[in-house]
Design a protein around this motif. Sequence first.
Motif, mmCIF file in Angstrom:
data_model
loop_
_atom_site.group_PDB
_atom_site.id
_atom_site.type_symbol
_atom_site.label_atom_id
_atom_site.label_comp_id
_atom_site.label_asym_id
_atom_site.label_seq_id
_atom_site.Cartn_x
_atom_site.Cartn_y
_atom_site.Cartn_z
ATOM 1 N N LEU A 4 0.847 -1.195 0.000
ATOM 2 C CA LEU A 4 0.000 0.000 0.000
ATOM 3 C C LEU A 4 0.879 1.239 0.000
ATOM 4 N N GLU A 6 0.533 5.401 0.073
ATOM 5 C CA GLU A 6 -0.312 6.596 0.178
ATOM 6 C C GLU A 6 0.363 7.790 -0.487
ATOM 7 N N SER A 7 -0.457 8.734 -0.909
ATOM 8 C CA SER A 7 0.048 9.992 -1.435
ATOM 9 C C SER A 7 -1.022 11.061 -1.257
ATOM 10 N N SER A 21 -4.692 9.531 -1.690
ATOM 11 C CA SER A 21 -4.829 8.325 -2.500
ATOM 12 C C SER A 21 -4.013 7.206 -1.864
ATOM 13 N N CYS A 22 -4.454 5.994 -2.090
ATOM 14 C CA CYS A 22 -3.718 4.829 -1.626
ATOM 15 C C CYS A 22 -3.776 3.779 -2.730
ATOM 16 N N TRP A 36 -9.009 4.052 6.199
ATOM 17 C CA TRP A 36 -8.040 5.082 6.546
ATOM 18 C C TRP A 36 -8.052 5.244 8.070
ATOM 19 N N THR A 78 -7.164 1.449 -6.249
ATOM 20 C CA THR A 78 -6.878 2.653 -5.483
ATOM 21 C C THR A 78 -8.084 3.048 -4.625
ATOM 22 N N TYR A 95 -2.880 6.841 7.430
ATOM 23 C CA TYR A 95 -2.480 5.530 6.943
ATOM 24 C C TYR A 95 -3.665 4.853 6.261
ATOM 25 N N CYS A 96 -3.397 4.195 5.144
ATOM 26 C CA CYS A 96 -4.428 3.316 4.609
ATOM 27 C C CYS A 96 -4.107 1.889 5.034
ATOM 28 N N TRP A 115 -0.610 -2.330 6.023
ATOM 29 C CA TRP A 115 -0.639 -0.883 6.240
ATOM 30 C C TRP A 115 0.327 -0.199 5.284
ATOM 31 N N GLY A 116 -0.019 1.009 4.882
ATOM 32 C CA GLY A 116 0.912 1.823 4.139
ATOM 33 C C GLY A 116 1.892 2.518 5.062
ATOM 34 N N THR A 119 1.064 9.190 5.236
ATOM 35 C CA THR A 119 1.292 10.484 4.600
ATOM 36 C C THR A 119 0.863 11.583 5.572
#
Length: 125
Positions: A4, A6-7, A21-22, A36, A78, A95-96, A115-116, A119
């Motif tokens: 994952l 994120e941004s 976004s993820c 999220w 996404t 976090y996603c 988990w990502g 961001t």
Amino acid sequence: QVQLVESGGGLVQAGDSLRLSCAASGRTFSHYAMAWFRQAPGKERDFVAAVSWSGGSTYYADSVKGRFTMSRDNAKNTVYLQMNSLKPEDTAVYYCAAALALFSGSYYPHEYDYWGQGTQVTVSS
């Protein structure tokens, strides 16, 4: 395995909007729920929003209901978090997360398997 990424985080003023976004890879994206969470310095990781595998059901924390919208695009692997009317108390690392055993969302971090990296979202007053 699920990866994952994120941004979309950044520094904004109160009242502004951001879209996170993820992007997911590694497993069939449309088979599991996504969420999220956010964590502010010195605080626990809190639930923000979740979406079912199909995108047909969404769940929100009371603190963001009416301001944030979570969605998913299974064709693009996404999920998104549209954040409007941002407040300084929304400042946190976002976090996603992916829950492979769930079709619907969950409020509990321990039910998520991947988990990502997070961001940062900073909202100035």
